[in-house]
Design a protein around this motif. Sequence first.
Motif, PDB file in Angstrom:
ATOM      1  N   GLU A  64       0.821  -1.212   0.000  1.00 42.27           N
ATOM      2  CA  GLU A  64       0.000   0.000   0.000  1.00 42.27           C
ATOM      3  C   GLU A  64       0.852   1.257   0.000  1.00 42.27           C
ATOM      4  O   GLU A  64       0.427   2.300  -0.491  1.00 42.27           O
ATOM      5  N   GLY A  66       3.591   1.461  -1.652  1.00 45.03           N
ATOM      6  CA  GLY A  66       4.282   1.533  -2.936  1.00 45.03           C
ATOM      7  C   GLY A  66       5.469   0.615  -3.108  1.00 45.03           C
ATOM      8  O   GLY A  66       6.181   0.714  -4.106  1.00 45.03           O
ATOM      9  N   GLN A  71       4.160  -5.605  -3.747  1.00 46.33           N
ATOM     10  CA  GLN A  71       3.036  -5.590  -4.687  1.00 46.33           C
ATOM     11  C   GLN A  71       3.068  -6.810  -5.596  1.00 46.33           C
ATOM     12  O   GLN A  71       2.049  -7.458  -5.837  1.00 46.33           O
ATOM     13  N   MET A  93      -4.690  -5.952 -10.006  1.00 44.96           N
ATOM     14  CA  MET A  93      -4.462  -4.618  -9.445  1.00 44.96           C
ATOM     15  C   MET A  93      -3.057  -4.518  -8.855  1.00 44.96           C
ATOM     16  O   MET A  93      -2.341  -3.556  -9.118  1.00 44.96           O
ATOM     17  N   TRP A  94      -2.635  -5.527  -8.076  1.00 39.36           N
ATOM     18  CA  TRP A  94      -1.299  -5.479  -7.471  1.00 39.36           C
ATOM     19  C   TRP A  94      -0.212  -5.626  -8.535  1.00 39.36           C
ATOM     20  O   TRP A  94       0.809  -4.945  -8.485  1.00 39.36           O
ATOM     21  N   ARG A  96      -0.454  -4.702 -11.621  1.00 44.60           N
ATOM     22  CA  ARG A  96      -0.400  -3.452 -12.382  1.00 44.60           C
ATOM     23  C   ARG A  96       0.403  -2.383 -11.635  1.00 44.60           C
ATOM     24  O   ARG A  96       1.223  -1.693 -12.225  1.00 44.60           O
ATOM     25  N   ARG A  97       0.168  -2.279 -10.333  1.00 44.45           N
ATOM     26  CA  ARG A  97       0.897  -1.265  -9.557  1.00 44.45           C
ATOM     27  C   ARG A  97       2.405  -1.515  -9.627  1.00 44.45           C
ATOM     28  O   ARG A  97       3.189  -0.586  -9.774  1.00 44.45           O
ATOM     29  N   GLU A 100       3.671  -1.025 -13.438  1.00 49.05           N
ATOM     30  CA  GLU A 100       3.792   0.394 -13.813  1.00 49.05           C
ATOM     31  C   GLU A 100       5.091   1.002 -13.280  1.00 49.05           C
ATOM     32  O   GLU A 100       5.599   1.973 -13.820  1.00 49.05           O
ATOM     33  N   GLN A 101       5.612   0.412 -12.213  1.00 54.28           N
ATOM     34  CA  GLN A 101       6.870   0.898 -11.644  1.00 54.28           C
ATOM     35  C   GLN A 101       8.084   0.178 -12.243  1.00 54.28           C
ATOM     36  O   GLN A 101       9.219   0.422 -11.835  1.00 54.28           O
ATOM     37  N   GLU A 177       5.123   5.433  -7.480  1.00 51.94           N
ATOM     38  CA  GLU A 177       3.954   5.829  -6.705  1.00 51.94           C
ATOM     39  C   GLU A 177       4.354   6.909  -5.712  1.00 51.94           C
ATOM     40  O   GLU A 177       5.472   6.884  -5.213  1.00 51.94           O
TER      41      GLU A 177
END
Length: 178
Positions: A64, A66, A71, A93-94, A96-97, A100-101, A177
């Motif tokens: 949560e 980042g 994740q 969702m996890w 993707r987070r 994306e990083q 994030e």
Amino acid sequence: MISPDQSGRGRVLRLRGSLLAFGVAGLMVVCVAGAKAQSLGQGISAFHRQDYVTAVRVFIPLAERGNVAAQSYLGFLFETGRGVPQNYTEAAMWYRRAAEQGDSRAQYSLGLLYDRGQGVPQDIVEASKWLNLSTAASPPRMRESRARIRDAVTTKMTRGEIAQARLRALQWAPSREP
């Protein structure tokens, strides 16, 4: 009346008490900071011991905030239903987070979810984009196997879809994030 000797002694005792209190508080701050720094390791250790419930408890607050590795692990745990009920939407969702990083494992897993339509709408172009990014960023020992999967997905695509996926991959840039 207090003599200068007693007054000075009182100040020293109060000063010692303040330093002791500060020392205990400082030690607590260092211990809490150390616990946070070690918690990813504790989560990974629990994961390897197959204590998935503990791993989830450790990873969630980190994820949560980042933490990319947490994740990615959470994505896997939700995808496979280890320590939590299986939930492809949460897994996506996890992933993707983390993806994306710039996490190549999460990019790979997210690409596979898009290919299968699990937790996300089935989208072969988006699948290929993430698999392209994952292959490019993967360690040399994994690159060949990821390339084979990427190429297998590509066989299901038209030339236009392949071009679109490559363009999306080229336009992609990692983001941190807040």
